[in-house]
Scaffold this motif. Structure first.
Motif, short mmCIF file in Angstrom:
data_model
loop_
_atom_site.label_atom_id
_atom_site.label_comp_id
_atom_site.label_asym_id
_atom_site.label_seq_id
_atom_site.Cartn_x
_atom_site.Cartn_y
_atom_site.Cartn_z
N GLY A 93 -44.14 5.73 -34.71
CA GLY A 93 -44.96 4.53 -34.81
C GLY A 93 -44.32 3.44 -35.63
O GLY A 93 -43.45 3.67 -36.47
N LYS A 94 -44.77 2.19 -35.40
CA LYS A 94 -44.31 1.04 -36.18
C LYS A 94 -45.22 0.79 -37.39
O LYS A 94 -44.80 0.16 -38.35
CB LYS A 94 -44.28 -0.20 -35.30
CG LYS A 94 -43.25 -0.14 -34.17
CD LYS A 94 -43.24 -1.45 -33.39
CE LYS A 94 -42.17 -1.42 -32.28
NZ LYS A 94 -42.16 -2.68 -31.50
N TYR A 95 -46.47 1.20 -37.29
CA TYR A 95 -47.44 1.03 -38.39
C TYR A 95 -47.54 -0.44 -38.81
O TYR A 95 -47.50 -0.78 -39.99
CB TYR A 95 -47.07 1.92 -39.58
CG TYR A 95 -46.93 3.37 -39.21
CD1 TYR A 95 -48.05 4.15 -38.91
CD2 TYR A 95 -45.68 3.97 -39.09
CE1 TYR A 95 -47.92 5.49 -38.54
CE2 TYR A 95 -45.54 5.29 -38.72
CZ TYR A 95 -46.66 6.05 -38.44
OH TYR A 95 -46.54 7.36 -38.08
N ASP A 96 -47.66 -1.31 -37.81
CA ASP A 96 -47.74 -2.74 -38.08
C ASP A 96 -49.16 -3.27 -37.96
O ASP A 96 -49.39 -4.48 -37.98
CB ASP A 96 -46.82 -3.51 -37.13
CG ASP A 96 -47.07 -3.16 -35.66
OD1 ASP A 96 -47.94 -2.30 -35.40
OD2 ASP A 96 -46.41 -3.75 -34.79
N SER A 100 -52.82 1.57 -36.54
CA SER A 100 -51.63 2.21 -35.97
C SER A 100 -51.66 3.73 -36.15
O SER A 100 -51.41 4.48 -35.20
CB SER A 100 -50.36 1.64 -36.61
OG SER A 100 -50.21 0.27 -36.32
N ASP A 103 -54.27 5.39 -34.01
CA ASP A 103 -53.88 5.44 -32.60
C ASP A 103 -52.94 6.61 -32.34
O ASP A 103 -53.07 7.32 -31.32
CB ASP A 103 -53.19 4.13 -32.19
CG ASP A 103 -54.16 2.96 -32.15
OD1 ASP A 103 -55.39 3.21 -32.16
OD2 ASP A 103 -53.69 1.82 -32.14
#
Length: 287
Positions: A93-96, A100, A103
């Motif tokens: 994940g990008k965790y932006d 996030s 999800d």
């Protein structure tokens, strides 16, 4: 000289084996690790091979013997049983965004549900349970006393009383007992009083195994708490420094109970008011 390619940056055991990459056989160590221990915490820095190790374990526990052809583990393992594997990779994940992590976790849970059928699609929840008795007791004995005045020894007995009252459709008895829980709560534990009370209720219901959902969304608003048992459905709305009548009126005016009125179980609508001054439940109304 070997024509094999070094698997630089490749963390998938399956990809390395199927595509003929250079691989140093350490599977005998993996066999020892599995057979001589139960829980492991790998405190190694990045790029140390942790992800490849996990991928190798996943293939092993999935019983994919073909991937280990010619390796030590192929001969060491005699049974090659296939086990359920829950592999959660948080590197993807990008965790932006605030959602996030939610999800990623939800995607993983849906995948596991599709494979193992452990989810409950009717309620949209996942029943993974406690991994062992020690963890379950830890929740009851340590998390509950942190939020309430009940000590570690009393917590399991108090939980049993809560269970009986909720399962027998006795919300008045439940809230009277809950008042004693909130009494003398240490001041420093509470910053957001209404959220604190909601958290305590959520924790209590979760610990005893009831289906619980906080901030349940409907077309007209959010219900503070939904509780479901075998025979009853409880719809709860909370107010802080308001009145219980107002909380109950909100349930009625916004039709919070409508999704549950066709349910065969008896429905309770409960409005609850918390007092900032008394630091407790001021009043509740059950309908």
């Amino acid at each position: 000289m070997s024509n094999k390619i070094y698997p630089i940056g490749i963390q998938s055991f399956e990809k390395i084996r199927r595509n003929g990459y250079f691989y140093i056989d350490k599977t005998a160590l993996i066999y020892r690790l599995v057979k001589t221990g139960s829980y492991y915490f790998l405190s190694r820095p990045r790029r140390f091979g942790k992800s490849l190790l996990i991928s190798t374990l996943e293939a092993y526990f999935s019983g994919v013997r073909a991937l280990f052809e010619g390796l030590a583990l192929e001969q060491l393992e005699k049974e090659w049983k296939k086990h359920p594997v829950l592999h959660l990779d948080l590197n993807i994940g990008k965790y932006d965004a605030p959602h996030s992590l939610d999800d990623i976790l939800n995607k993983a849970l849906l995948e596991w549900e599709a494979i193992y059928g452990t989810g409950n699609s009717r309620f949209g929840i996942y029943s993974l349970g406690f991994p062992n008795r020690e963890v379950e007791e830890g929740f009851i004995r340590f998390l509950m006393p942190f939020y309430t005045r009940v000590n570690k020894a009393e917590a399991p007995f108090e939980i049993q009383k809560f269970v009986r009252e909720i399962e027998n459709g006795q919300p008045d008895a439940f809230f009277r007992r809950l008042q004693s829980f909130f009494a003398d709560t240490p001041y420093e534990l509470i910053s957001d009083l209404e959220l604190h009370y909601q958290n305590v209720l959520f924790i209590i219901f979760k610990l005893v195994g009831f289906y619980t959902e906080a901030e349940y969304h409907t077309s007209e608003g959010r219900i503070d708490l939904i509780l479901k048992t075998e025979k009853y459905v409880y719809v709860m709305e909370f107010k802080l420094e308001g009145i219980a009548e107002e909380a109950l009126r909100q349930i009625e005016e916004k039709h919070y109970a409508l999704p549950f009125e066709s349910d065969f179980r008896q429905l309770f609508k409960i409005g609850v008011n918390f007092s900032n001054r008394a630091r407790n439940i001021e009043r509740w109304i059950v309908k």
